[in-house]
Enzyme design. Structure first.
Site, PDB file in Angstrom:
ATOM      1  N   LYS A   1       0.854  -1.188   0.000  1.00  0.00           N
ATOM      2  CA  LYS A   1       0.000   0.000   0.000  1.00  0.00           C
ATOM      3  C   LYS A   1       0.890   1.239   0.000  1.00  0.00           C
ATOM      4  CE  LYS A   1      -3.630  -2.456   2.547  1.00  0.00           C
ATOM      5  NZ  LYS A   1      -4.429  -2.556   3.791  1.00  0.00           N
TER       6      LYS A   1
ATOM      7  N   ALA B   1      -2.232  -7.839   9.879  1.00  0.00           N
ATOM      8  CA  ALA B   1      -1.608  -9.117   9.558  1.00  0.00           C
ATOM      9  C   ALA B   1      -1.636 -10.089  10.737  1.00  0.00           C
ATOM     10  CB  ALA B   1      -0.174  -8.896   9.097  1.00  0.00           C
TER      11      ALA B   1
ATOM     12  N   LYS C   1      -4.693   6.225   2.779  1.00  0.00           N
ATOM     13  CA  LYS C   1      -5.190   6.004   4.152  1.00  0.00           C
ATOM     14  C   LYS C   1      -4.054   5.953   5.167  1.00  0.00           C
ATOM     15  CE  LYS C   1      -4.052   1.464   4.652  1.00  0.00           C
ATOM     16  NZ  LYS C   1      -3.430   0.779   5.816  1.00  0.00           N
TER      17      LYS C   1
ATOM     18  N   ARG D   1       0.489   0.693  12.650  1.00  0.00           N
ATOM     19  CA  ARG D   1       1.834   1.253  12.693  1.00  0.00           C
ATOM     20  C   ARG D   1       1.842   2.726  12.295  1.00  0.00           C
ATOM     21  NH1 ARG D   1       3.270  -3.971  10.052  1.00  0.00           N
ATOM     22  NH2 ARG D   1       3.049  -2.846   8.082  1.00  0.00           N
TER      23      ARG D   1
ATOM     24  N   GLU E   1       4.197   2.674   6.602  1.00  0.00           N
ATOM     25  CA  GLU E   1       4.232   2.832   5.154  1.00  0.00           C
ATOM     26  C   GLU E   1       3.963   4.274   4.727  1.00  0.00           C
ATOM     27  OE1 GLU E   1       2.274   0.747   6.876  1.00  0.00           O
ATOM     28  OE2 GLU E   1       2.060  -1.205   5.901  1.00  0.00           O
TER      29      GLU E   1
END
Length: 324
Positions: free
Chosen positions: A105, A139, A190, A254, A274
Site C-alpha cells: 500500500k 496481519a 489512508k 503502525r 508505510e
C-alpha cells in the site's frame, strides 16, 4: 476447484498471513524469501515478525526464484520500495499470463512524483494480469485465523473469480472490484491520513479533531482517486473507508502509532510506517496533477521537511473555509 500453486514473494507478517489463510483454504503455497532463517521459521509455522503467535501450519519456503516458473498465481507482498525488484524476478521467471497480486500500500517514488502500483506494473509486467489486494486487515489477526474481508480489484474478472475460490474455506473473505486504480489509491492515502490522525491524538486535540481528519482525509482520497482515473464509489468500500477506519482506530496501526509519537514529541520508529515512506511521492503526484490535498501536504511538511507540528496544525485551521 482443483488446487493450484500460489507463490508469495515476501515472508514477512502480511505474506505469512496470506500464506496461512490460503493453507487454511486447502491451497498449495510456496513462500519466496530472502533469508535461511525465514525458511526455518516458516517450516515450523512461525512468523519471525510475530514469534509469540501460536504456530500455523508449516509453510514451504525457498530462496530459489525458479519456484516462480510453476506458479499459477504470484502474490507480491514486499515493501513498496522493493516492488520493481520483485517485478524483475517475475518477468525473468514466471509464465506470461500468470496473475500477479499486489499487496503493498503506497506509491513507488519517481524522479518527479510517485506512481501507483498499477502504473508500475503496466511498465514492467505488461503480459501479466494484475490484481490489487487491499482492505482492512491487520496481519497478526489474519495470521491467528481471525476473519477479515479484503478487496481484490482487477479488470480481469476470471482472475478475481479464481482468487475468490482459492480463499474460500479460509479466514479471508474476498470481494471483487473492477477499479484497481481506486483501490490502489485508497491503500496509499489512508496510511498518510492515519499519521495525521495519530498526530492529533498525540497532541491531545481530542476526538473531534480526529473525526474531522478522518472525514476530510476521505475527501482527499476521493479527489485523488477520481483524478487518477478511479471511481469515487470505491472510496466508500473496504479499501477506502473500511481500511481508513481500521488504520485510524488506534496504535495497533503502525501508521497511527507513528503519528501519535510525532504528536507526543517522541522520535518515532518509522521503519514499518508505510505512510511515512510514501507521503512525499503522494504529495508530489497530487501537485503534478493539480489536486488539493492539505492533510497529505501537512504530513509531508512535518515528516520530510522538519516543519513544527503545532505550526502546521495552526496553518490547517487557518485555511479558507469551504463547502463539503
Amino acid at each position: 476447484m482443483s488446487m493450484i500453486e500460489h507463490v508469495i514473494i515476501g515472508g514477512g507478517s502480511w505474506g505469512s498471513a496470506i500464506g496461512a489463510a490460503l493453507m487454511r483454504a486447502g491451497q498449495s503455497v510456496t513462500m519466496l524469501v530472502r533469508a535461511e532463517e525465514t525458511i526455518a521459521a516458516l517450516a515450523t509455522g512461525i512468523c519471525r515478525q510475530h514469534p509469540d503467535i501460536a504456530p500455523v501450519a508449516p509453510l514451504a519456503a525457498t530462496m530459489d526464484e525458479q519456484c516462480l516458473t510453476k506458479a499459477d498465481s504470484i502474490f507480491v507482498v514486499v515493501p513498496v520500495s522493493a516492488t520493481i525488484d520483485s517485478f524483475a524476478k517475475i518477468a525473468a521467471n514466471a509464465r506470461p499470463g500468470t496473475p500477479v497480486i499486489l499487496c503493498a500500500k503506497g506509491l513507488v517514488a519517481g524522479p518527479q512524483s510517485g506512481q501507483i502500483l498499477t502504473e508500475v506494473a503496466a511498465v514492467y509486467l505488461p503480459d501479466f494480469p494484475v490484481v490489487i489486494f487491499s482492505g482492512p486487515s491487520f496481519a497478526d489477526e489474519v495470521l491467528m485465523g481471525k476473519p477479515a474481508a479484503v478487496t481484490a480489484a482487477s479488470i480481469h474478472q476470471p482472475t478475481i473469480s479464481m482468487l475468490q475460490q482459492a480463499f474460500t474455506g479460509g479466514n479471508i473473505r474476498l470481494y471483487g472490484n473492477d477499479d484497481p486504480i481506486g483501490v490502489a489509491v485508497g491503500g496509499a492515502v489512508k496510511n498518510v491520513v492515519a499519521i495525521a490522525s495519530g498526530c492529533a491524538v498525540g497532541l491531545g486535540l481530542g476526538d473531534n479533531a480526529k473525526a474531522a481528519i478522518l472525514t476530510r482525509g476521505l475527501s482527499e482520497m476521493t479527489r485523488f482517486a477520481v483524478a487518477m482515473g478511479g471511481q469515487a464509489q470505491t472510496m466508500y468500500g473496504l479499501s477506502g473507508v473500511g481500511d481508513l477506519a481500521l488504520t485510524c482506530a488506534g496504535p495497533h496501526s503502525r501508521n497511527m502509532a507513528y503519528g501519535i509519537a510525532l504528536g507526543e514529541g517522541i522520535s518515532p520508529d518509522g521503519k514499518l510506517a508505510e505512510g511515512r515512506h510514501s507521503v512525499a511521492a503522494l504529495a508530489a503526484r497530487a501537485a503534478s496533477i493539480g489536486i488539493d490535498m492539505p492533510i497529505t501536504n501537512a504530513v509531508d511538511r512535518v515528516v520530510n521537511h522538519g516543519d513544527n507540528l503545532a505550526s502546521v496544525v495552526a496553518s490547517l485551521l487557518a485555511r479558507k473555509v469551504g463547502t463539503e
